[in-house]
Write a protein that holds these residues in place. Structure first.
Motif, PDB file in Angstrom:
ATOM      1  N   GLU A   2       0.856  -1.193   0.000  1.00 20.07           N
ATOM      2  CA  GLU A   2       0.000   0.000   0.000  1.00 20.07           C
ATOM      3  C   GLU A   2       0.885   1.235   0.000  1.00 20.07           C
ATOM      4  O   GLU A   2       1.862   1.302   0.740  1.00 20.07           O
ATOM      5  N   ILE A   3       0.490   2.220  -0.815  1.00 23.29           N
ATOM      6  CA  ILE A   3       1.313   3.420  -0.976  1.00 23.29           C
ATOM      7  C   ILE A   3       0.455   4.662  -0.767  1.00 23.29           C
ATOM      8  O   ILE A   3      -0.689   4.723  -1.231  1.00 23.29           O
ATOM      9  N   SER A   4       1.033   5.654  -0.087  1.00 25.82           N
ATOM     10  CA  SER A   4       0.368   6.959   0.035  1.00 25.82           C
ATOM     11  C   SER A   4       1.435   8.047  -0.070  1.00 25.82           C
ATOM     12  O   SER A   4       2.564   7.873   0.375  1.00 25.82           O
ATOM     13  N   PHE A   5       1.043   9.161  -0.669  1.00 32.18           N
ATOM     14  CA  PHE A   5       1.956  10.291  -0.854  1.00 32.18           C
ATOM     15  C   PHE A   5       1.188  11.573  -0.611  1.00 32.18           C
ATOM     16  O   PHE A   5       0.199  11.854  -1.297  1.00 32.18           O
ATOM     17  N   SER A   6       1.625  12.349   0.389  1.00 33.61           N
ATOM     18  CA  SER A   6       1.000  13.649   0.647  1.00 33.61           C
ATOM     19  C   SER A   6       2.005  14.548   1.353  1.00 33.61           C
ATOM     20  O   SER A   6       2.771  14.092   2.201  1.00 33.61           O
ATOM     21  N   PHE A  45       6.345  10.229   1.633  1.00 31.81           N
ATOM     22  CA  PHE A  45       5.988   8.988   0.943  1.00 31.81           C
ATOM     23  C   PHE A  45       5.942   7.856   1.964  1.00 31.81           C
ATOM     24  O   PHE A  45       6.900   7.628   2.688  1.00 31.81           O
ATOM     25  N   LYS A  46       4.799   7.169   2.041  1.00 31.90           N
ATOM     26  CA  LYS A  46       4.639   6.048   2.968  1.00 31.90           C
ATOM     27  C   LYS A  46       4.327   4.801   2.166  1.00 31.90           C
ATOM     28  O   LYS A  46       3.522   4.842   1.242  1.00 31.90           O
ATOM     29  N   CYS A  47       4.988   3.705   2.532  1.00 31.75           N
ATOM     30  CA  CYS A  47       4.654   2.426   1.915  1.00 31.75           C
ATOM     31  C   CYS A  47       4.572   1.371   3.010  1.00 31.75           C
ATOM     32  O   CYS A  47       5.364   1.359   3.943  1.00 31.75           O
ATOM     33  N   LYS A  48       3.552   0.526   2.867  1.00 34.33           N
ATOM     34  CA  LYS A  48       3.286  -0.497   3.864  1.00 34.33           C
ATOM     35  C   LYS A  48       3.154  -1.829   3.158  1.00 34.33           C
ATOM     36  O   LYS A  48       2.462  -1.931   2.148  1.00 34.33           O
ATOM     37  N   GLU A  79       6.494  -1.133   7.594  1.00 35.81           N
ATOM     38  CA  GLU A  79       6.132   0.165   7.013  1.00 35.81           C
ATOM     39  C   GLU A  79       7.345   1.091   7.021  1.00 35.81           C
ATOM     40  O   GLU A  79       8.095   1.138   7.995  1.00 35.81           O
ATOM     41  N   GLU A  96       3.644  10.772  -8.922  1.00 31.55           N
ATOM     42  CA  GLU A  96       2.280  10.569  -9.411  1.00 31.55           C
ATOM     43  C   GLU A  96       1.977   9.081  -9.473  1.00 31.55           C
ATOM     44  O   GLU A  96       2.789   8.301  -9.967  1.00 31.55           O
ATOM     45  N   LYS A  97       0.793   8.714  -8.984  1.00 34.39           N
ATOM     46  CA  LYS A  97       0.368   7.310  -9.049  1.00 34.39           C
ATOM     47  C   LYS A  97      -0.597   7.154 -10.214  1.00 34.39           C
ATOM     48  O   LYS A  97      -1.623   7.832 -10.281  1.00 34.39           O
TER      49      LYS A  97
END
Length: 181
Positions: A16-20, A24-27, A32, A44-45
């Motif tokens: 799982e990836i999130s960017f804000s 950048f966070k990846c789990k 994590e 950009e995803k």
């Protein structure tokens, strides 16, 4: 253009990836990781891939950051999915290592044992003369392995010291004794 920076990163299933706000966070199944992305780098995803770009493709400092940030993000994704491992070998008469909790005790020819605390997030094991380090953060793992190697670098005459398993030590010839004839 950066050859490495323009390559897209495929997101494997199970990650799982999130960017804000340039964080950048990846789990993944192993854990994590969080990484701070430079403000000039954009992430950009698109569907199942990540594309990394920069604001100004003519600025040399931004071009340098482009490939670096892309590889750090790719390493984080690979780390939370599979993890990383480094092995160090101890060579020398009487040289040994043992793990006591989270502290690596190294007997490498000094008058005292060297205590090396392993950072949080890394696991270590010692088997005979091989130290194995495992973790999800490639940068932390490499830096820790380098610091352990620094305790007693391998010397070129007998090869005694701590070295990476895959490392080759260039050996030098010792003193040459001239015959007195």
């Amino acid at each position: 253009m950066s050859r490495i920076g323009k390559k897209p990163i495929t997101i494997p299933p199970g990650v799982e990836i999130s960017f804000s706000d340039h964080v950048f966070k990846c789990k993944g199944p192993k854990g994590e990781l969080i990484c701070h992305v430079h403000p000039t780098v954009n992430v950009e995803k698109k569907d199942n891939t990540l594309e990394i770009s920069i604001n100004d493709k003519e600025d040399l400092s931004q071009k340098a950051l482009w490939g670096t940030m892309r590889q750090i993000i790719a390493n984080n994704i690979e780390g939370v999915l599979n993890g990383y491992q480094k092995q160090l070998e101890i060579k020398g008469v009487g040289y040994k290592a043992e793990l006591k909790g989270d502290t690596l005790m190294l007997s490498v020819g000094y008058s005292h044992d060297v205590k090396f605390p392993l950072p949080k997030g890394l696991k270590g094991s010692v088997e005979k003369n091989i130290i194995t380090l495992e973790g999800i953060d490639k940068q932390l793992l490499g830096e820790t392995a380098a610091n352990i190697r620094k305790v007693r670098k391998p010397e070129p005459y007998k090869g005694k010291g701590i070295k990476y398993v895959e490392e080759t030590i260039l050996r030098k010839a010792g003193k040459q004794v001239k015959s007195g004839a």
